[in-house]
Design a protein around this motif. Structure first.
Motif, PDB file in Angstrom:
ATOM      1  N   LEU A  39       0.775  -1.108   0.067  1.00  0.00           N
ATOM      2  CA  LEU A  39       0.062  -0.110  -0.047  1.00  0.00           C
ATOM      3  C   LEU A  39       0.771   1.357   0.122  1.00  0.00           C
ATOM      4  N   PRO A  40       1.735   1.408   0.988  1.00  0.00           N
ATOM      5  CA  PRO A  40       2.677   2.557   0.637  1.00  0.00           C
ATOM      6  C   PRO A  40       3.427   2.883  -0.577  1.00  0.00           C
ATOM      7  N   PHE A  41       3.464   1.706  -1.226  1.00  0.00           N
ATOM      8  CA  PHE A  41       4.448   1.802  -2.682  1.00  0.00           C
ATOM      9  C   PHE A  41       3.255   2.170  -3.661  1.00  0.00           C
ATOM     10  N   SER A  42       1.916   1.861  -3.426  1.00  0.00           N
ATOM     11  CA  SER A  42       1.177   2.327  -4.065  1.00  0.00           C
ATOM     12  C   SER A  42       0.802   3.739  -3.885  1.00  0.00           C
ATOM     13  N   ARG A  43       0.988   4.382  -2.753  1.00  0.00           N
ATOM     14  CA  ARG A  43       0.775   5.770  -2.643  1.00  0.00           C
ATOM     15  C   ARG A  43       1.888   6.540  -3.334  1.00  0.00           C
ATOM     16  N   ASN A  44       3.076   6.024  -3.186  1.00  0.00           N
ATOM     17  CA  ASN A  44       4.204   6.669  -3.873  1.00  0.00           C
ATOM     18  C   ASN A  44       3.724   6.784  -5.470  1.00  0.00           C
ATOM     19  N   HIS A  45       3.398   5.482  -5.993  1.00  0.00           N
ATOM     20  CA  HIS A  45       3.001   5.522  -7.387  1.00  0.00           C
ATOM     21  C   HIS A  45       2.019   6.892  -7.846  1.00  0.00           C
ATOM     22  N   GLU A  46       0.983   7.035  -6.900  1.00  0.00           N
ATOM     23  CA  GLU A  46      -0.128   7.839  -7.202  1.00  0.00           C
ATOM     24  C   GLU A  46       0.674   9.490  -7.253  1.00  0.00           C
ATOM     25  N   LEU A  47       1.508   9.689  -6.297  1.00  0.00           N
ATOM     26  CA  LEU A  47       2.229  10.959  -6.138  1.00  0.00           C
ATOM     27  C   LEU A  47       3.342  10.963  -7.162  1.00  0.00           C
ATOM     28  N   GLU A  48       3.747  10.158  -7.603  1.00  0.00           N
ATOM     29  CA  GLU A  48       4.773  10.132  -8.871  1.00  0.00           C
ATOM     30  C   GLU A  48       3.815  10.551  -9.970  1.00  0.00           C
ATOM     31  N   ALA A  49       2.559   9.835 -10.302  1.00  0.00           N
ATOM     32  CA  ALA A  49       1.755  10.087 -11.563  1.00  0.00           C
ATOM     33  C   ALA A  49       1.216  11.291 -11.417  1.00  0.00           C
ATOM     34  N   ASP A  50       0.959  12.039 -10.218  1.00  0.00           N
ATOM     35  CA  ASP A  50       0.529  13.248 -10.065  1.00  0.00           C
ATOM     36  C   ASP A  50       1.512  14.335 -10.757  1.00  0.00           C
ATOM     37  N   ARG A  51       2.834  14.022 -10.282  1.00  0.00           N
ATOM     38  CA  ARG A  51       3.966  15.082 -10.668  1.00  0.00           C
ATOM     39  C   ARG A  51       4.061  14.752 -12.375  1.00  0.00           C
ATOM     40  N   LEU A  52       4.017  13.901 -12.719  1.00  0.00           N
ATOM     41  CA  LEU A  52       4.151  13.340 -14.259  1.00  0.00           C
ATOM     42  C   LEU A  52       3.009  14.012 -15.032  1.00  0.00           C
ATOM     43  N   GLY A  53       1.699  13.832 -14.536  1.00  0.00           N
ATOM     44  CA  GLY A  53       0.543  14.474 -14.999  1.00  0.00           C
ATOM     45  C   GLY A  53       0.580  15.927 -15.073  1.00  0.00           C
ATOM     46  N   VAL A  54       0.961  16.689 -14.143  1.00  0.00           N
ATOM     47  CA  VAL A  54       1.233  18.081 -14.084  1.00  0.00           C
ATOM     48  C   VAL A  54       2.257  18.449 -15.331  1.00  0.00           C
ATOM     49  N   ASP A  55       3.379  17.683 -15.347  1.00  0.00           N
ATOM     50  CA  ASP A  55       4.284  18.066 -16.440  1.00  0.00           C
ATOM     51  C   ASP A  55       3.806  17.992 -17.800  1.00  0.00           C
ATOM     52  N   TYR A  56       2.785  16.961 -17.923  1.00  0.00           N
ATOM     53  CA  TYR A  56       2.226  16.916 -19.363  1.00  0.00           C
ATOM     54  C   TYR A  56       1.119  17.779 -19.460  1.00  0.00           C
ATOM     55  N   LEU A  57       0.469  18.296 -18.564  1.00  0.00           N
ATOM     56  CA  LEU A  57      -0.795  19.270 -18.809  1.00  0.00           C
ATOM     57  C   LEU A  57      -0.126  20.485 -19.157  1.00  0.00           C
ATOM     58  N   GLN A  58       0.915  20.758 -18.546  1.00  0.00           N
ATOM     59  CA  GLN A  58       1.498  22.298 -18.661  1.00  0.00           C
ATOM     60  C   GLN A  58       2.260  22.133 -20.074  1.00  0.00           C
ATOM     61  N   ARG A  59       2.798  21.066 -20.451  1.00  0.00           N
ATOM     62  CA  ARG A  59       3.503  20.944 -21.828  1.00  0.00           C
ATOM     63  C   ARG A  59       2.319  21.101 -22.837  1.00  0.00           C
ATOM     64  N   ALA A  60       1.365  20.465 -22.504  1.00  0.00           N
ATOM     65  CA  ALA A  60       0.402  20.560 -23.477  1.00  0.00           C
ATOM     66  C   ALA A  60      -0.498  21.685 -23.602  1.00  0.00           C
ATOM     67  N   GLY A  61      -0.366  22.841 -22.928  1.00  0.00           N
ATOM     68  CA  GLY A  61      -0.752  24.087 -22.825  1.00  0.00           C
ATOM     69  C   GLY A  61      -1.953  24.240 -21.860  1.00  0.00           C
ATOM     70  N   TYR A  62      -2.195  23.342 -20.982  1.00  0.00           N
ATOM     71  CA  TYR A  62      -3.265  23.586 -19.955  1.00  0.00           C
ATOM     72  C   TYR A  62      -2.444  24.169 -18.551  1.00  0.00           C
ATOM     73  N   ARG A  63      -3.548  24.591 -17.693  1.00  0.00           N
ATOM     74  CA  ARG A  63      -3.006  25.292 -16.540  1.00  0.00           C
ATOM     75  C   ARG A  63      -2.419  24.361 -15.376  1.00  0.00           C
ATOM     76  N   PRO A  64      -1.483  24.149 -14.957  1.00  0.00           N
ATOM     77  CA  PRO A  64      -1.053  23.262 -13.869  1.00  0.00           C
ATOM     78  C   PRO A  64      -1.817  23.560 -12.521  1.00  0.00           C
ATOM     79  N   SER A  65      -2.168  24.800 -12.334  1.00  0.00           N
ATOM     80  CA  SER A  65      -2.842  25.227 -10.932  1.00  0.00           C
ATOM     81  C   SER A  65      -4.124  24.592 -10.786  1.00  0.00           C
TER      82      SER A  65
END
Length: 248
Positions: free
Chosen positions: A178-204
């Motif tokens: 379970l803790p490992f899964s939580r780490n995955h979720e936070l990593e996916a959050d950070r990557l997702g922000v990278d991609y949405l910003q790169r795609a022209g969407y607002r990170p906020s």
């Protein structure tokens, strides 16, 4: 019996040594004894089952919106060279999921919750982040290795094997999986922000989305026993990451 347990532990140690791979995107090593291609068959079967058993929306505009935003996200993530399939499932629970074979499911509840395409991009970016990070293969590998050890414990415990397996399973779940899964979720959050910003969407809007999710959530599971970070932890981590990038 001790030899069985020793063999199980030795087997996992050997797997760990041979299955260690560096993920440049994440900046860390991953334990991988399978790759995403090995999970394709299961992914395709799961997708077909979901389409067969769950009602999907025929709303053309809503489906087109998901595909449009999704296409920008996967292109930003460098995955535009593969085929992606999307489905809008009729379910009032706000949710989304991804399969490593390139399938993304979104519920009507989520689509009605998001207030703009930036927030939808947050969700899709998060899901694509799991694929880039190879989280499915990593989680599968960790679960498989844990099963080997617990099998050895049960064999070594004789008449007490069933009880030892139950206790060991709970300990492994709370202490490793379970803790490992939580780490995955936070990593996916950070990557997702990278991609949405790169795609022209607002990170906020990523933070705004998780605030909405927190407001609509009926109940909560203690973070130590949940596969997902608490809303407060997730929001704080996102705010810190976005600020460190100088984004708004």
């Amino acid at each position: 019996m001790n030899r069985r347990l020793t063999f199980a532990i030795a087997a996992v140690a050997a797997l760990s040594a041979s299955g260690c791979a560096y993920n440049e995107t994440l900046g860390r090593n991953q334990f991988l004894i399978v790759d995403d291609s090995a999970l394709t068959q299961q992914s395709e079967a799961a997708w077909a089952e979901a389409l067969r058993t769950q009602r999907t929306s025929t709303d053309a505009a809503a489906n087109a919106r998901i595909r449009r935003v999704g296409a920008r996200i996967v292109e930003a993530a460098g995955l535009g060279d593969r085929t992606w399939d999307y489905a809008l499932f009729v379910d009032q629970t706000p949710n989304a999921f991804v399969l490593p074979s390139g399938k993304i499911g979104v519920t009507t509840g989520l689509l009605s919750l998001v207030r703009n395409d930036d927030q939808l991009a947050t969700v899709l970016g998060h899901e694509v982040g799991h694929v880039v990070a190879r989280h499915a293969a990593e989680r599968y590998s960790t679960s498989a290795a844990t099963s080997v050890v617990l099998g050895g414990v049960q064999s070594a415990a004789g008449d007490y094997g069933k009880a030892a397996g139950a206790i060991g399973g709970l300990g492994a779940q709370l202490g490793v999986l379970l803790p490992f899964s939580r780490n995955h979720e936070l990593e996916a959050d950070r990557l997702g922000v990278d991609y949405l910003q790169r795609a022209g969407y607002r990170p906020s809007e990523a933070v705004a989305l998780w605030r909405l999710m927190a407001e609509q959530r009926q109940g909560s599971t203690p973070e130590f026993a949940s596969t997902h970070p608490s809303d407060a932890s997730r929001i704080a981590a996102l705010e810190q990451y976005i600020a460190s990038k100088g984004w708004s």
